[in-house]
Scaffold this active site. Structure first.
Site, PDB file in Angstrom:
ATOM      1  CE  LYS A  40      -4.365   1.836   1.854  1.00 49.23           C
ATOM      2  NZ  LYS A  40      -4.622   1.986   0.338  1.00 49.23           N
ATOM      3  N   GLY A  45       7.002   0.919   5.285  1.00 51.31           N
ATOM      4  CA  GLY A  45       7.864  -0.359   4.498  1.00 51.31           C
ATOM      5  C   GLY A  45       7.479   0.159   3.117  1.00 51.31           C
ATOM      6  CB  CYS A  46       4.748   0.962   0.596  1.00 54.07           C
ATOM      7  SG  CYS A  46       4.165  -0.787   1.298  1.00 54.07           S
ATOM      8  CB  ILE A  47       7.579   5.428   2.364  1.00 49.90           C
ATOM      9  CG1 ILE A  47       5.943   5.991   2.394  1.00 49.90           C
ATOM     10  CG2 ILE A  47       8.512   6.462   2.078  1.00 49.90           C
ATOM     11  CD1 ILE A  47       5.593   6.479   3.597  1.00 49.90           C
ATOM     12  CB  ALA A  50       8.775   3.627  -3.265  1.00 51.26           C
TER      13      ALA A  50
END
Length: 153
Positions: A40, A45-47, A50
């Protein structure tokens, strides 16, 4: 079932981060590609994942490779995510989970979280690496190592 190392990635179409149809066959099977699925936008973690790919994007481009991030987030969310973190690569919206199903990305934590999985695909469209780990920081190193390996073969 899903795709495994050695499988050719079938053609697919998905909405990109500006709302246009992305046709995989214009990239996959032409150049090396890293496709990473993540849970998401705007989550820690996704930031991190990316931004790791962003910070090494020039390394991928220098060897002719492309990076594509895929989650179930909307086109609008992807557009905001890209702008906020200056993410230079392609994002695809998989709102209905069709790409997760096609690739066979499994859910994590008893099926509560969409999985985090990275695929490295060679210039012939064949999967050379399938890496699954909820540890976001491990994906970039695996992807870069495999890209360098297939470029040098």
């Amino acid at each position: 079932m899903g795709l495994e190392v050695g499988d050719r990635v079938p053609d697919f179409i998905a909405k990109n981060d500006i709302g246009e149809d992305f046709q995989s066959n214009l990239v996959v099977g032409k150049i090396p590609v890293v496709i990473y699925f993540y849970p998401k936008n705007f989550t820690p973690g996704c930031i991190k994942e990316a931004c790791d790919f962003r910070d090494s994007y020039a390394d991928f481009k220098s060897v002719g490779a492309e990076v594509i991030g895929i989650s179930s987030d909307s086109v609008k969310s992807h557009e905001k995510f890209k702008r906020r973190y200056q993410l230079p690569f392609i994002f695809l919206s998989d709102a209905k989970g069709k790409l997760r199903k096609l690739f066979g990305v499994k859910s994590e934590l008893l099926g509560l979280l969409p999985g985090r999985e990275t695929y490295v695909i060679d210039k012939n469209g064949v999967i050379q690496l399938k890496f699954n780990s909820m540890n976001a920081s491990r994906h970039l190193d695996k992807a870069i190592a495999k890209i360098k390996e297939i470029i040098n073969d």
